[in-house]
Scaffold this motif. Structure first.
Motif, PDB file in Angstrom:
ATOM      1  N   ALA A 180       0.716  -1.113  -0.078  1.00 16.87           N
ATOM      2  CA  ALA A 180       0.075   0.056   0.038  1.00 16.87           C
ATOM      3  C   ALA A 180       0.932   1.135  -0.021  1.00 16.87           C
ATOM      4  O   ALA A 180       1.890   1.300   0.774  1.00 16.87           O
ATOM      5  CB  ALA A 180      -0.842  -0.105   1.208  1.00 16.87           C
ATOM      6  N   PRO A 181       0.242   2.241  -0.703  1.00 21.38           N
ATOM      7  CA  PRO A 181       0.911   3.736  -0.411  1.00 21.38           C
ATOM      8  C   PRO A 181       1.131   4.207   0.932  1.00 21.38           C
ATOM      9  O   PRO A 181       0.480   3.914   1.834  1.00 21.38           O
ATOM     10  CB  PRO A 181       0.081   4.696  -1.429  1.00 21.38           C
ATOM     11  N   CYS A 182       2.211   4.705   1.297  1.00 21.31           N
ATOM     12  CA  CYS A 182       2.433   5.147   2.635  1.00 21.31           C
ATOM     13  C   CYS A 182       3.204   6.424   2.721  1.00 21.31           C
ATOM     14  O   CYS A 182       3.295   7.153   1.612  1.00 21.31           O
ATOM     15  CB  CYS A 182       3.257   4.074   3.312  1.00 21.31           C
ATOM     16  N   SER A 183       3.941   6.924   3.791  1.00 20.38           N
ATOM     17  CA  SER A 183       4.477   7.993   4.052  1.00 20.38           C
ATOM     18  C   SER A 183       5.848   8.040   3.222  1.00 20.38           C
ATOM     19  O   SER A 183       6.338   9.061   2.677  1.00 20.38           O
ATOM     20  CB  SER A 183       4.660   8.325   5.206  1.00 20.38           C
ATOM     21  N   LEU A 200       3.332  16.217   9.831  1.00 21.24           N
ATOM     22  CA  LEU A 200       2.585  15.112  10.588  1.00 21.24           C
ATOM     23  C   LEU A 200       1.343  14.910   9.841  1.00 21.24           C
ATOM     24  O   LEU A 200       0.812  13.912   9.793  1.00 21.24           O
ATOM     25  CB  LEU A 200       2.184  15.814  12.195  1.00 21.24           C
ATOM     26  N   ARG A 201       0.704  15.958   9.096  1.00 22.34           N
ATOM     27  CA  ARG A 201      -0.628  15.602   8.548  1.00 22.34           C
ATOM     28  C   ARG A 201      -0.531  14.732   7.394  1.00 22.34           C
ATOM     29  O   ARG A 201      -1.421  13.840   7.180  1.00 22.34           O
ATOM     30  CB  ARG A 201      -0.918  17.003   8.039  1.00 22.34           C
ATOM     31  N   ASP A 202       0.723  14.458   6.735  1.00 22.14           N
ATOM     32  CA  ASP A 202       1.134  13.672   5.606  1.00 22.14           C
ATOM     33  C   ASP A 202       0.915  12.021   6.249  1.00 22.14           C
ATOM     34  O   ASP A 202       0.591  11.238   5.708  1.00 22.14           O
ATOM     35  CB  ASP A 202       2.190  14.008   4.881  1.00 22.14           C
ATOM     36  N   ILE A 203       1.348  12.076   7.327  1.00 24.71           N
ATOM     37  CA  ILE A 203       1.586  10.732   8.301  1.00 24.71           C
ATOM     38  C   ILE A 203       0.309  10.191   8.585  1.00 24.71           C
ATOM     39  O   ILE A 203       0.152   9.126   8.337  1.00 24.71           O
ATOM     40  CB  ILE A 203       2.651  10.799   9.464  1.00 24.71           C
ATOM     41  N   ARG A 204      -0.471  10.946   9.188  1.00 20.33           N
ATOM     42  CA  ARG A 204      -1.644  10.730   9.566  1.00 20.33           C
ATOM     43  C   ARG A 204      -2.523  10.418   8.400  1.00 20.33           C
ATOM     44  O   ARG A 204      -3.410   9.578   8.579  1.00 20.33           O
ATOM     45  CB  ARG A 204      -2.482  12.040  10.430  1.00 20.33           C
ATOM     46  N   ALA A 205      -2.499  11.057   7.341  1.00 19.65           N
ATOM     47  CA  ALA A 205      -3.195  10.927   5.952  1.00 19.65           C
ATOM     48  C   ALA A 205      -3.147   9.519   5.389  1.00 19.65           C
ATOM     49  O   ALA A 205      -3.808   8.625   5.035  1.00 19.65           O
ATOM     50  CB  ALA A 205      -3.163  11.870   4.945  1.00 19.65           C
ATOM     51  N   CYS A 209      -5.961   5.618   5.323  1.00 16.46           N
ATOM     52  CA  CYS A 209      -6.322   4.971   4.012  1.00 16.46           C
ATOM     53  C   CYS A 209      -6.230   3.303   4.232  1.00 16.46           C
ATOM     54  O   CYS A 209      -5.161   2.815   4.799  1.00 16.46           O
ATOM     55  CB  CYS A 209      -5.344   5.120   2.984  1.00 16.46           C
ATOM     56  N   ARG A 210      -7.418   2.747   4.403  1.00 14.31           N
ATOM     57  CA  ARG A 210      -7.632   1.564   4.729  1.00 14.31           C
ATOM     58  C   ARG A 210      -8.133   0.675   3.870  1.00 14.31           C
ATOM     59  O   ARG A 210      -9.166   0.351   3.244  1.00 14.31           O
ATOM     60  CB  ARG A 210      -8.623   1.185   5.838  1.00 14.31           C
TER      61      ARG A 210
END
Length: 214
Positions: A180-183, A200-205, A209-210
């Motif tokens: 899966a796409p990740c940080s 931090l917003r990118d990490i949380r985003a 995604c599940r």
């Protein structure tokens, strides 16, 4: 630069974090993979050595390649002919683990640009491989690269879909691979600019995604 800047005084519990930070700055060696699962590895390795390319073994499941030690592998006949490609150890591990058995139907979600899908097809030898991605441009790239790595006995299907939604398949698969796409923070050594591009917003985003792959 003083030694104090290179070796900061650490508080208890910080040693592991600092080691990880330093490791992320070390540029990893390129890893090669032999495309044809039926090729004799020693013959290919000897061919590379004859052209001045030295390699060492890698410890990935069902690995079909080596870590580059020295030499310009881009100039070798095997690389020019597409018999040897560059593929990270982590990527090879995913593809090799996915088909570590007698399987005939594999679903590769988030497959583009197709390097792992090509590896899976070679290891399958025969059967069905469905390679998916939600990005049209990446699917186009995969459509150009992937067919050259697919054995004639493997039935390849490329599908555009979003793995975060319910999958549209009624068929059953022996194995499903989801890279899966990740940080992207696991690739800091090759892409150091990530440290300044992400917050931090990118990490949380990326965590939100599940994929629904089951």
């Amino acid at each position: 630069m003083g030694k104090g800047l290179l070796r900061p005084r650490l508080k208890p519990g910080e040693t592991g974090a600092v080691r990880l930070a330093y490791a992320s700055l070390a540029t990893p060696r390129a890893t090669l993979r032999v495309v044809d699962a039926g090729a004799n590895l020693q013959d290919v390795r000897g061919e590379l050595e004859a052209e001045g390319v030295a390699t060492s073994n890698v410890n990935t499941p069902r690995h079909r390649g080596w870590r580059l030690i020295r030499g310009k592998f881009q100039n070798t006949k095997a690389y020019r002919e597409g018999r040897v490609v560059i593929q990270d150890e982590a990527s090879q591990t995913g593809g090799g683990t996915c088909v570590a058995g007698a399987w005939t139907a594999v679903l590769d979600l988030c497959a583009a640009p197709g390097m792992k899908a090509g590896q899976i097809a070679q290891l399958l030898g025969s059967g069905t491989l469905v390679a998916c991605d939600r990005s049209v441009p990446r699917l186009r790239t995969m459509g150009k690269l992937l067919p050259q790595w697919i054995p004639s006995a493997v039935n390849l299907r490329m599908v555009r879909l979003d793995a975060a939604r319910t999958l549209p398949f009624s068929a059953k698969f022996d194995r499903i691979l989801l890279d899966a796409p990740c940080s992207g923070t696991g690739t800091l050594a090759r892409n150091p600019e990530i440290k300044w591009r992400l917050d931090l917003r990118d990490i949380r985003a990326s965590r939100s995604c599940r994929p629904r792959c089951c």
